[in-house]
Design a protein around this motif. Structure first.
Motif, PDB file in Angstrom:
ATOM      1  N   ARG A   1       0.824  -1.219   0.000  1.00 16.04           N
ATOM      2  CA  ARG A   1       0.000   0.000   0.000  1.00 16.04           C
ATOM      3  C   ARG A   1       0.853   1.262   0.000  1.00 16.04           C
ATOM      4  O   ARG A   1       0.461   2.287  -0.564  1.00 16.04           O
ATOM      5  CB  ARG A   1      -0.937  -0.018   1.209  1.00 16.04           C
ATOM      6  N   GLY A   2       2.017   1.206   0.629  1.00 11.34           N
ATOM      7  CA  GLY A   2       2.911   2.359   0.593  1.00 11.34           C
ATOM      8  C   GLY A   2       3.424   2.626  -0.804  1.00 11.34           C
ATOM      9  O   GLY A   2       3.492   3.781  -1.252  1.00 11.34           O
ATOM     10  N   HIS A   3       3.781   1.558  -1.520  1.00 10.10           N
ATOM     11  CA  HIS A   3       4.222   1.702  -2.913  1.00 10.10           C
ATOM     12  C   HIS A   3       3.105   2.279  -3.772  1.00 10.10           C
ATOM     13  O   HIS A   3       3.331   3.187  -4.587  1.00 10.10           O
ATOM     14  CB  HIS A   3       4.627   0.343  -3.486  1.00 10.10           C
ATOM     15  N   ARG A   4       1.910   1.743  -3.603  1.00 13.13           N
ATOM     16  CA  ARG A   4       0.791   2.189  -4.442  1.00 13.13           C
ATOM     17  C   ARG A   4       0.416   3.640  -4.137  1.00 13.13           C
ATOM     18  O   ARG A   4      -0.011   4.380  -5.026  1.00 13.13           O
ATOM     19  CB  ARG A   4      -0.399   1.236  -4.284  1.00 13.13           C
ATOM     20  N   TYR A   5       0.576   4.037  -2.891  1.00 20.43           N
ATOM     21  CA  TYR A   5       0.349   5.435  -2.510  1.00 20.43           C
ATOM     22  C   TYR A   5       1.343   6.338  -3.227  1.00 20.43           C
ATOM     23  O   TYR A   5       0.983   7.402  -3.751  1.00 20.43           O
ATOM     24  CB  TYR A   5       0.491   5.542  -0.987  1.00 20.43           C
ATOM     25  N   LEU A   6       2.609   5.922  -3.273  1.00 22.21           N
ATOM     26  CA  LEU A   6       3.638   6.694  -3.969  1.00 22.21           C
ATOM     27  C   LEU A   6       3.357   6.734  -5.469  1.00 22.21           C
ATOM     28  O   LEU A   6       3.437   7.799  -6.106  1.00 22.21           O
ATOM     29  CB  LEU A   6       5.015   6.066  -3.706  1.00 22.21           C
ATOM     30  N   ILE A   7       3.011   5.594  -6.053  1.00 25.75           N
ATOM     31  CA  ILE A   7       2.776   5.533  -7.494  1.00 25.75           C
ATOM     32  C   ILE A   7       1.555   6.365  -7.883  1.00 25.75           C
ATOM     33  O   ILE A   7       1.520   6.984  -8.955  1.00 25.75           O
ATOM     34  CB  ILE A   7       2.638   4.068  -7.949  1.00 25.75           C
ATOM     35  N   LYS A   8       0.566   6.423  -6.990  1.00 24.01           N
ATOM     36  CA  LYS A   8      -0.606   7.259  -7.285  1.00 24.01           C
ATOM     37  C   LYS A   8      -0.213   8.725  -7.407  1.00 24.01           C
ATOM     38  O   LYS A   8      -0.779   9.463  -8.234  1.00 24.01           O
ATOM     39  CB  LYS A   8      -1.683   7.092  -6.216  1.00 24.01           C
ATOM     40  N   SER A   9       0.750   9.155  -6.605  1.00 27.18           N
ATOM     41  CA  SER A   9       1.196  10.547  -6.738  1.00 27.18           C
ATOM     42  C   SER A   9       1.858  10.770  -8.094  1.00 27.18           C
ATOM     43  O   SER A   9       1.770  11.863  -8.666  1.00 27.18           O
ATOM     44  CB  SER A   9       2.156  10.915  -5.602  1.00 27.18           C
ATOM     45  N   VAL A  10       2.488   9.722  -8.637  1.00 23.05           N
ATOM     46  CA  VAL A  10       3.092   9.814  -9.970  1.00 23.05           C
ATOM     47  C   VAL A  10       2.001   9.891 -11.039  1.00 23.05           C
ATOM     48  O   VAL A  10       2.053  10.740 -11.940  1.00 23.05           O
ATOM     49  CB  VAL A  10       4.020   8.607 -10.222  1.00 23.05           C
TER      50      VAL A  10
ATOM     51  N   VAL B   1       1.240   5.842   6.247  1.00 23.02           N
ATOM     52  CA  VAL B   1       1.246   5.470   7.668  1.00 23.02           C
ATOM     53  C   VAL B   1      -0.038   4.719   7.992  1.00 23.02           C
ATOM     54  O   VAL B   1      -1.136   5.167   7.666  1.00 23.02           O
ATOM     55  CB  VAL B   1       1.380   6.717   8.559  1.00 23.02           C
ATOM     56  N   LEU B   2       0.123   3.557   8.626  1.00 19.09           N
ATOM     57  CA  LEU B   2      -1.015   2.719   8.990  1.00 19.09           C
ATOM     58  C   LEU B   2      -0.860   2.330  10.451  1.00 19.09           C
ATOM     59  O   LEU B   2       0.142   1.701  10.835  1.00 19.09           O
ATOM     60  CB  LEU B   2      -1.042   1.471   8.103  1.00 19.09           C
ATOM     61  N   ASN B   3      -1.828   2.730  11.273  1.00 16.16           N
ATOM     62  CA  ASN B   3      -1.767   2.436  12.713  1.00 16.16           C
ATOM     63  C   ASN B   3      -0.441   2.876  13.324  1.00 16.16           C
ATOM     64  O   ASN B   3       0.152   2.181  14.158  1.00 16.16           O
ATOM     65  CB  ASN B   3      -1.983   0.941  12.967  1.00 16.16           C
ATOM     66  N   GLY B   4       0.032   4.043  12.880  1.00 14.38           N
ATOM     67  CA  GLY B   4       1.253   4.599  13.432  1.00 14.38           C
ATOM     68  C   GLY B   4       2.532   4.009  12.879  1.00 14.38           C
ATOM     69  O   GLY B   4       3.628   4.362  13.328  1.00 14.38           O
ATOM     70  N   VAL B   5       2.427   3.125  11.881  1.00 15.90           N
ATOM     71  CA  VAL B   5       3.608   2.460  11.311  1.00 15.90           C
ATOM     72  C   VAL B   5       3.787   2.913   9.868  1.00 15.90           C
ATOM     73  O   VAL B   5       2.820   2.916   9.090  1.00 15.90           O
ATOM     74  CB  VAL B   5       3.457   0.927  11.358  1.00 15.90           C
ATOM     75  N   ASN B   6       5.012   3.336   9.519  1.00 15.21           N
ATOM     76  CA  ASN B   6       5.313   3.605   8.117  1.00 15.21           C
ATOM     77  C   ASN B   6       5.379   2.282   7.365  1.00 15.21           C
ATOM     78  O   ASN B   6       6.263   1.461   7.634  1.00 15.21           O
ATOM     79  CB  ASN B   6       6.657   4.330   7.989  1.00 15.21           C
ATOM     80  N   VAL B   7       4.456   2.070   6.448  1.00 11.40           N
ATOM     81  CA  VAL B   7       4.391   0.792   5.739  1.00 11.40           C
ATOM     82  C   VAL B   7       5.600   0.653   4.828  1.00 11.40           C
ATOM     83  O   VAL B   7       5.903   1.537   4.022  1.00 11.40           O
ATOM     84  CB  VAL B   7       3.085   0.689   4.923  1.00 11.40           C
ATOM     85  N   SER B   8       6.295  -0.476   4.957  1.00 17.42           N
ATOM     86  CA  SER B   8       7.467  -0.759   4.129  1.00 17.42           C
ATOM     87  C   SER B   8       7.576  -2.258   3.924  1.00 17.42           C
ATOM     88  O   SER B   8       6.967  -3.052   4.655  1.00 17.42           O
ATOM     89  CB  SER B   8       8.749  -0.246   4.801  1.00 17.42           C
ATOM     90  N   SER B   9       8.370  -2.655   2.930  1.00 14.13           N
ATOM     91  CA  SER B   9       8.569  -4.078   2.671  1.00 14.13           C
ATOM     92  C   SER B   9       9.225  -4.756   3.870  1.00 14.13           C
ATOM     93  O   SER B   9       8.878  -5.893   4.213  1.00 14.13           O
ATOM     94  CB  SER B   9       9.427  -4.281   1.420  1.00 14.13           C
TER      95      SER B   9
ATOM     96  N   CYS C   1      -1.081  -4.354   5.506  1.00 17.72           N
ATOM     97  CA  CYS C   1      -0.077  -3.467   4.919  1.00 17.72           C
ATOM     98  C   CYS C   1       0.064  -3.680   3.407  1.00 17.72           C
ATOM     99  O   CYS C   1       0.278  -2.724   2.658  1.00 17.72           O
ATOM    100  CB  CYS C   1       1.270  -3.684   5.591  1.00 17.72           C
ATOM    101  N   LEU C   2      -0.041  -4.918   2.974  1.00 21.04           N
ATOM    102  CA  LEU C   2       0.059  -5.214   1.548  1.00 21.04           C
ATOM    103  C   LEU C   2      -1.159  -4.714   0.775  1.00 21.04           C
ATOM    104  O   LEU C   2      -1.048  -4.294  -0.380  1.00 21.04           O
ATOM    105  CB  LEU C   2       0.203  -6.717   1.325  1.00 21.04           C
TER     106      LEU C   2
END
Length: 312
Positions: free
Chosen positions: A28-37, A157-165, A183-184
């Motif tokens: 979801r963090g990746h997709r959030y970034l790609i959406k900004s693109v 950020v999800l439940n206070g956690v920066n989502v990452s691989s 997170c995925l």
């Protein structure tokens, strides 16, 4: 989405706004970034949206002994990226020559000259270049010099956690399949073929398919019993089941096996391809003092799995 492999394709690139990363799992963090693109490209008709990734984990080139535990194979990653709405996905062939490039040379020679990047949206924690000592301000300065606008994307950020691989790998390595799925944005999965097993489950009334995972680099979740859904080649749709990952201690096993019991399913599926999707870890693997105790627990596991999968 057009997919371009730089080691085999010679397609010309239109001017683009891009982001770059390994994108393991396309979470979801990746997709959030790609959406900004893609949003930026939509607001700038002269620019296409491009996702730039690599054909292998960079650490595999830098360290020959490194064995990655991946959330997605390259094919899985490309399939997930194809759903993001980006115009292009560029797969860079990462080798020692690329690993030796400075950040400045990489931005000038690869991003600007080869890929026609006009604007680069960086992941909040992403770095590239030979030494990886430069930071975001350095990339901004290099971009200003060579004609690439560099901006920083925000963390998801999800439940206070920066989502990452890496966070997702930690969840899976601890058996927290439901947190990993959150997170995925989808249940973690692996694929493989059904091979011959010990056939102990069939004697207990719980026949299992023993899975050999296609890619040895895929991360295998923590040992235990999981509520899963299974897609079987030639059967269509997802089937409910439960999977045991472990050494079969009640039978004094030592080798780790991946065995899935598909509920109310009797077909012979040896040699067929299956996908296993993980929803929730039911319990630790444990050694039972008798076969009867094991069977009693398996019925409880099935009941718990069915309740969870009804809501999935």
């Amino acid at each position: 989405m057009r997919t371009i492999f730089t080691d085999t394709d010679s397609a010309e690139m239109a001017p683009c706004v891009a982001t770059i990363g390994f994108f393991d799992g396309v979470h979801r963090g990746h997709r959030y970034l790609i959406k900004s693109v893609t949003d930026c490209a939509a607001a700038s008709p002269e620019l296409q949206s491009t996702v730039i990734t690599f054909d292998r984990h960079p650490r595999q080139v830098l360290n020959m002994d490194f064995q990655p535990k991946l959330l997605s194979t390259l094919d899985e990653k490309l399939a997930l990226l194809s759903k993001t709405g980006a115009d292009n996905c560029v797969v860079l062939h990462f080798d020692r020559d690329m690993a030796a490039m400075t950040a400045y040379d990489f931005m000038r020679d690869v991003l600007r000259d080869r890929l026609n990047v006009r604007k680069l949206i960086m992941g909040y924690d992403n770095r590239f270049g030979h030494s990886r000592t430069e930071g975001f301000d350095d990339y901004v300065g290099y971009g200003r010099e060579i004609g690439i606008e560099v901006v920083r994307g925000n963390a998801f950020v999800l439940n206070g956690v920066n989502v990452s691989s890496s966070v997702i790998r930690t969840f899976l390595s601890g058996g927290e399949a439901d947190m990993a799925a959150m997170c995925l944005g989808y249940p973690y999965f692996f694929s493989g073929k059904v091979k011959g097993g010990y056939r102990e489950g069939r004697k207990l009334g719980f026949p299992t398919a023993n899975i050999e995972v296609d890619d040895a680099q895929k991360l295998i979740p923590e040992h235990g019993v999981y509520a899963v859904k299974v897609r079987v080649e030639g059967c269509g749709g997802l089937l409910n089941g439960m999977m045991n990952i472990g050494t079969r201690p009640t039978f004094d096993g030592h080798e780790t096996t991946l065995e899935v019991n598909i509920f109310d399913f009797e077909e012979d599926i040896y040699g067929r391809q299956v996908d296993v999707l993980f929803y929730h870890r039911l319990r630790d693997e444990q050694k039972f003092c008798s076969i009867k105790k094991l069977v009693d627990q398996l019925w409880l596991d099935r009941e718990a799995a069915e309740k969870i999968l009804e809501r999935a």
